[in-house]
Design a protein around this motif. Sequence first.
Motif, mmCIF file in Angstrom:
data_model
loop_
_atom_site.group_PDB
_atom_site.id
_atom_site.type_symbol
_atom_site.label_atom_id
_atom_site.label_comp_id
_atom_site.label_asym_id
_atom_site.label_seq_id
_atom_site.Cartn_x
_atom_site.Cartn_y
_atom_site.Cartn_z
ATOM 1 N N ASP A 1 0.063 17.138 -8.699
ATOM 2 C CA ASP A 1 -1.289 16.682 -9.004
ATOM 3 C C ASP A 1 -1.704 15.621 -7.978
ATOM 4 O O ASP A 1 -1.203 15.609 -6.853
ATOM 5 C CB ASP A 1 -1.388 16.175 -10.449
ATOM 6 N N ASN A 2 -2.562 14.721 -8.338
ATOM 7 C CA ASN A 2 -3.102 13.709 -7.416
ATOM 8 C C ASN A 2 -2.271 12.415 -7.385
ATOM 9 O O ASN A 2 -2.711 11.408 -6.855
ATOM 10 C CB ASN A 2 -4.547 13.404 -7.832
ATOM 11 N N THR A 3 -1.071 12.454 -7.923
ATOM 12 C CA THR A 3 -0.237 11.248 -8.005
ATOM 13 C C THR A 3 -0.009 10.606 -6.638
ATOM 14 O O THR A 3 -0.167 9.394 -6.484
ATOM 15 C CB THR A 3 1.121 11.574 -8.675
ATOM 16 N N VAL A 4 0.360 11.389 -5.648
ATOM 17 C CA VAL A 4 0.694 10.830 -4.326
ATOM 18 C C VAL A 4 -0.496 10.087 -3.729
ATOM 19 O O VAL A 4 -0.322 9.013 -3.147
ATOM 20 C CB VAL A 4 1.217 11.924 -3.370
ATOM 21 N N SER A 5 -1.687 10.604 -3.876
ATOM 22 C CA SER A 5 -2.878 9.927 -3.344
ATOM 23 C C SER A 5 -3.049 8.551 -3.977
ATOM 24 O O SER A 5 -3.356 7.575 -3.288
ATOM 25 C CB SER A 5 -4.133 10.758 -3.607
ATOM 26 N N ILE A 6 -2.819 8.464 -5.275
ATOM 27 C CA ILE A 6 -2.943 7.181 -5.975
ATOM 28 C C ILE A 6 -1.861 6.219 -5.494
ATOM 29 O O ILE A 6 -2.136 5.042 -5.223
ATOM 30 C CB ILE A 6 -2.863 7.397 -7.499
ATOM 31 N N LEU A 7 -0.647 6.711 -5.347
ATOM 32 C CA LEU A 7 0.446 5.861 -4.859
ATOM 33 C C LEU A 7 0.140 5.323 -3.476
ATOM 34 O O LEU A 7 0.352 4.142 -3.192
ATOM 35 C CB LEU A 7 1.760 6.640 -4.834
ATOM 36 N N LYS A 8 -0.374 6.169 -2.613
ATOM 37 C CA LYS A 8 -0.689 5.751 -1.245
ATOM 38 C C LYS A 8 -1.832 4.732 -1.207
ATOM 39 O O LYS A 8 -1.858 3.865 -0.347
ATOM 40 C CB LYS A 8 -0.966 6.962 -0.364
ATOM 41 N N GLU A 9 -2.780 4.836 -2.151
ATOM 42 C CA GLU A 9 -3.852 3.835 -2.237
ATOM 43 C C GLU A 9 -3.265 2.456 -2.541
ATOM 44 O O GLU A 9 -3.670 1.460 -1.923
ATOM 45 C CB GLU A 9 -4.849 4.210 -3.336
ATOM 46 N N TYR A 10 -2.342 2.401 -3.470
ATOM 47 C CA TYR A 10 -1.711 1.122 -3.813
ATOM 48 C C TYR A 10 -0.847 0.612 -2.655
ATOM 49 O O TYR A 10 -0.828 -0.589 -2.382
ATOM 50 C CB TYR A 10 -0.895 1.241 -5.099
ATOM 51 N N GLU A 11 -0.165 1.516 -1.982
ATOM 52 C CA GLU A 11 0.649 1.124 -0.830
ATOM 53 C C GLU A 11 -0.238 0.528 0.263
ATOM 54 O O GLU A 11 0.119 -0.478 0.885
ATOM 55 C CB GLU A 11 1.422 2.326 -0.295
ATOM 56 N N ALA A 12 -1.412 1.115 0.488
ATOM 57 C CA ALA A 12 -2.340 0.607 1.501
ATOM 58 C C ALA A 12 -2.891 -0.766 1.095
ATOM 59 O O ALA A 12 -3.106 -1.635 1.951
ATOM 60 C CB ALA A 12 -3.486 1.594 1.713
ATOM 61 N N LYS A 13 -3.092 -0.969 -0.200
ATOM 62 C CA LYS A 13 -3.627 -2.236 -0.697
ATOM 63 C C LYS A 13 -2.580 -3.350 -0.671
ATOM 64 O O LYS A 13 -2.904 -4.514 -0.468
ATOM 65 C CB LYS A 13 -4.153 -2.046 -2.125
ATOM 66 N N TYR A 14 -1.307 -2.993 -0.867
ATOM 67 C CA TYR A 14 -0.207 -3.967 -0.911
ATOM 68 C C TYR A 14 0.915 -3.526 0.038
ATOM 69 O O TYR A 14 2.027 -3.242 -0.389
ATOM 70 C CB TYR A 14 0.354 -4.084 -2.334
ATOM 71 N N PRO A 15 0.635 -3.475 1.335
ATOM 72 C CA PRO A 15 1.622 -2.911 2.273
ATOM 73 C C PRO A 15 2.927 -3.703 2.389
ATOM 74 O O PRO A 15 3.953 -3.133 2.766
ATOM 75 C CB PRO A 15 0.868 -2.888 3.611
ATOM 76 N N LYS A 16 2.897 -4.987 2.066
ATOM 77 C CA LYS A 16 4.119 -5.786 2.159
ATOM 78 C C LYS A 16 4.963 -5.692 0.891
ATOM 79 O O LYS A 16 6.134 -6.048 0.907
ATOM 80 C CB LYS A 16 3.784 -7.253 2.447
ATOM 81 N N GLN A 17 4.353 -5.239 -0.205
ATOM 82 C CA GLN A 17 5.071 -5.208 -1.475
ATOM 83 C C GLN A 17 5.393 -3.799 -1.968
ATOM 84 O O GLN A 17 6.302 -3.630 -2.763
ATOM 85 C CB GLN A 17 4.257 -5.906 -2.582
ATOM 86 N N ILE A 18 4.634 -2.804 -1.529
ATOM 87 C CA ILE A 18 4.805 -1.451 -2.072
ATOM 88 C C ILE A 18 5.223 -0.487 -0.978
ATOM 89 O O ILE A 18 4.639 -0.467 0.104
ATOM 90 C CB ILE A 18 3.506 -0.956 -2.730
ATOM 91 N N MET A 19 6.239 0.320 -1.305
ATOM 92 C CA MET A 19 6.598 1.430 -0.432
ATOM 93 C C MET A 19 6.631 2.703 -1.261
ATOM 94 O O MET A 19 7.067 2.700 -2.409
ATOM 95 C CB MET A 19 7.933 1.200 0.279
ATOM 96 N N VAL A 20 6.132 3.787 -0.668
ATOM 97 C CA VAL A 20 6.132 5.094 -1.316
ATOM 98 C C VAL A 20 7.180 5.957 -0.635
ATOM 99 O O VAL A 20 7.183 6.092 0.588
ATOM 100 C CB VAL A 20 4.739 5.761 -1.226
#
Length: 112
Positions: free
Chosen positions: A45-64
């Motif tokens: 589904d669209n899960t990966v797109s949502i994960l990547k949005e959060y990764e882009a918003k918090y690049p130092k804290q989130i990795m996908v």
Amino acid sequence: MEKISVIIPCYNVEKYVAKCLDSIVNQTIGVENLEIILVDDVSTDNTVSILKEYEAKYPKQIMVILCEKNGRQGTARNIGLSYASGKYISFVDSDDWIHLDMYRCLVDIMEQ
């Protein structure tokens, strides 16, 4: 403060994962004290797109991390562990959310 590695296995959770991630990035302990590892287990589904949005918003804290084949929740958690570098490890299910003071309370107890 020592970092907390938060490992979240994700599989077809587009309806829930944003609420889960908001509850983590808004922790009173501060997102800068968290290392959030999102392991997508080949969602369709669209899960990966949502994960990547959060990764882009918090690049130092989130990795996908994107898996190549579905290994289920246990495999995704083990993959996340291989990337974790925090003093403490936490697992959160991607369709759940946590109390905003959870990590502050847990760290206070562990450090006592």
